[in-house]
Design an enzyme around this catalytic site. Sequence first.
Site, mmCIF file in Angstrom:
data_model
loop_
_atom_site.group_PDB
_atom_site.id
_atom_site.type_symbol
_atom_site.label_atom_id
_atom_site.label_comp_id
_atom_site.label_asym_id
_atom_site.label_seq_id
_atom_site.Cartn_x
_atom_site.Cartn_y
_atom_site.Cartn_z
ATOM 1 N N ASP A 177 0.868 -1.173 0.000
ATOM 2 C CA ASP A 177 0.000 0.000 0.000
ATOM 3 C C ASP A 177 0.907 1.226 0.000
ATOM 4 O O ASP A 177 2.107 1.124 0.244
ATOM 5 C CB ASP A 177 -0.892 0.000 1.259
ATOM 6 C CG ASP A 177 -1.766 1.249 1.329
ATOM 7 O OD1 ASP A 177 -2.500 1.501 0.360
ATOM 8 O OD2 ASP A 177 -1.704 1.985 2.333
ATOM 9 N N SER A 178 0.310 2.390 -0.219
ATOM 10 C CA SER A 178 1.082 3.625 -0.158
ATOM 11 C C SER A 178 1.532 3.940 1.270
ATOM 12 O O SER A 178 2.412 4.772 1.459
ATOM 13 C CB SER A 178 0.230 4.770 -0.700
ATOM 14 O OG SER A 178 -0.998 4.816 0.002
ATOM 15 N N TYR B 106 -0.560 8.442 -2.479
ATOM 16 C CA TYR B 106 -0.607 8.172 -3.913
ATOM 17 C C TYR B 106 -1.846 8.834 -4.550
ATOM 18 O O TYR B 106 -1.875 9.090 -5.736
ATOM 19 C CB TYR B 106 -0.715 6.664 -4.177
ATOM 20 C CG TYR B 106 0.550 5.861 -3.983
ATOM 21 C CD1 TYR B 106 1.698 6.413 -3.420
ATOM 22 C CD2 TYR B 106 0.583 4.523 -4.370
ATOM 23 C CE1 TYR B 106 2.838 5.644 -3.244
ATOM 24 C CE2 TYR B 106 1.723 3.754 -4.206
ATOM 25 C CZ TYR B 106 2.843 4.310 -3.639
ATOM 26 O OH TYR B 106 3.972 3.547 -3.473
ATOM 27 N N GLY B 107 -2.845 9.086 -3.710
ATOM 28 C CA GLY B 107 -4.158 9.503 -4.211
ATOM 29 C C GLY B 107 -4.197 10.861 -4.883
ATOM 30 O O GLY B 107 -5.184 11.213 -5.519
ATOM 31 N N CYS C 99 -3.811 -0.924 -1.993
ATOM 32 C CA CYS C 99 -4.100 0.490 -2.221
ATOM 33 C C CYS C 99 -5.113 0.628 -3.361
ATOM 34 O O CYS C 99 -4.887 0.124 -4.461
ATOM 35 C CB CYS C 99 -2.794 1.191 -2.585
ATOM 36 S SG CYS C 99 -2.978 2.939 -2.933
ATOM 37 N N ASN C 100 -6.220 1.319 -3.085
ATOM 38 C CA ASN C 100 -7.243 1.497 -4.132
ATOM 39 C C ASN C 100 -6.703 2.304 -5.299
ATOM 40 O O ASN C 100 -6.963 1.991 -6.459
ATOM 41 C CB ASN C 100 -8.463 2.228 -3.569
ATOM 42 C CG ASN C 100 -9.358 1.324 -2.763
ATOM 43 O OD1 ASN C 100 -10.415 0.915 -3.223
ATOM 44 N ND2 ASN C 100 -8.940 0.986 -1.562
ATOM 45 N N THR C 101 -5.944 3.362 -5.000
ATOM 46 C CA THR C 101 -5.410 4.208 -6.065
ATOM 47 C C THR C 101 -4.503 3.381 -6.972
ATOM 48 O O THR C 101 -4.603 3.438 -8.201
ATOM 49 C CB THR C 101 -4.605 5.383 -5.449
ATOM 50 O OG1 THR C 101 -5.441 6.057 -4.503
ATOM 51 C CG2 THR C 101 -4.150 6.352 -6.508
ATOM 52 N N GLU D 232 -5.856 9.531 9.423
ATOM 53 C CA GLU D 232 -4.491 9.282 9.923
ATOM 54 C C GLU D 232 -4.220 10.076 11.191
ATOM 55 O O GLU D 232 -3.409 9.692 12.023
ATOM 56 C CB GLU D 232 -3.461 9.595 8.829
ATOM 57 C CG GLU D 232 -3.544 8.569 7.728
ATOM 58 C CD GLU D 232 -2.272 8.360 6.948
ATOM 59 O OE1 GLU D 232 -1.239 8.983 7.274
ATOM 60 O OE2 GLU D 232 -2.322 7.566 5.998
ATOM 61 N N CYS E 54 -11.406 3.277 -0.783
ATOM 62 C CA CYS E 54 -10.125 3.771 -0.271
ATOM 63 C C CYS E 54 -9.807 2.990 0.992
ATOM 64 O O CYS E 54 -10.707 2.705 1.799
ATOM 65 C CB CYS E 54 -10.214 5.264 0.046
ATOM 66 S SG CYS E 54 -8.723 5.921 0.834
ATOM 67 N N THR E 55 -8.533 2.671 1.144
ATOM 68 C CA THR E 55 -8.106 1.851 2.280
ATOM 69 C C THR E 55 -8.532 2.411 3.640
ATOM 70 O O THR E 55 -8.770 1.660 4.581
ATOM 71 C CB THR E 55 -6.565 1.761 2.294
ATOM 72 O OG1 THR E 55 -6.032 3.079 2.098
ATOM 73 C CG2 THR E 55 -6.067 0.821 1.230
#
Length: 270
Positions: A14-15, A46-47, A77-79, A156, A188-189
């Site tokens: 993931d990012s 990354y998004g 990661c979804n992006t 976050e 999105c994560t």
Amino acid sequence: MHQVYDEMPIGVFDSGVGGLTVMREILKELPEEHILYLGDTARVPYGVRSPETVMKYSLENAKFLMSKGIKLLVVACNTSSAITLGMLREKIDVPVIGVVDPGARAAAAVTEMKRVAVIGTETTIKSGSYERAIKSIDDTIEVTGIACPLFVPLIEEGWLEGDVVNLTAGKYLSAIRSNSVDTLVLGCTHYPMIKNVIESIVHVPLIDSAVETAKEVKNVLELKNIIRKRAGEAARKFFVTDSPEKFILVGERFLDHEISNISKINLGST
Ligand code: DGL
């Protein structure tokens, strides 16, 4: 041969910390599996980046995990899933699972009114990947994409409830209320962390791509007969591209589990 192969770990990248929501679901589905997790914390988010940059970073992540000997790669990661899955499947020599297709399949199965909304990062929504994946299952489904860029930093920061997140979610999700969709994909994560807030605003079934992806990982391991067969403690190892301290602090909330066995690595320009 399979018996040796099945002892190899699953690689997840993931990012940053977000993909730990996907790892958490994989741990629930497959508690016996060894897992290597890579969070590219030096280059998160990354998004907001261009598809070219996300491609470059994702390939470096995938190659690093491949160098450790994995039997399957999960792009948590979804992006990254939205942009790089085709490229990674061409270049990486183990099964590659992203989070977009499993989420899209679940959404297409749940919507009765054939109106689905997807929320995600700017790059995910701009890519139109969820929309394409849902429409490839049923092209009569209308898909509305909404970018929610403030959710990632709020989550976050640990602001999972209270005025700020309620107001932010209310603003982003007002379009969904007035658009009469009957299914919402958390694309999105990070978003599973504020599921309750989102649910209290939209009152429609939520599709958690992390949960759907974990089921897909199990299916593929079974189908390929590479699911771990021996009992014995499962190993978990974490790699990050920036300092481990913050990752552990935020990540333990995401994973709902202690994080130890962590190393900092360098990738490309990090
Ligand atoms: N992991 C990203 C995603 O699921 C969110 C954080 C980022 O922008 O890198 O899209």
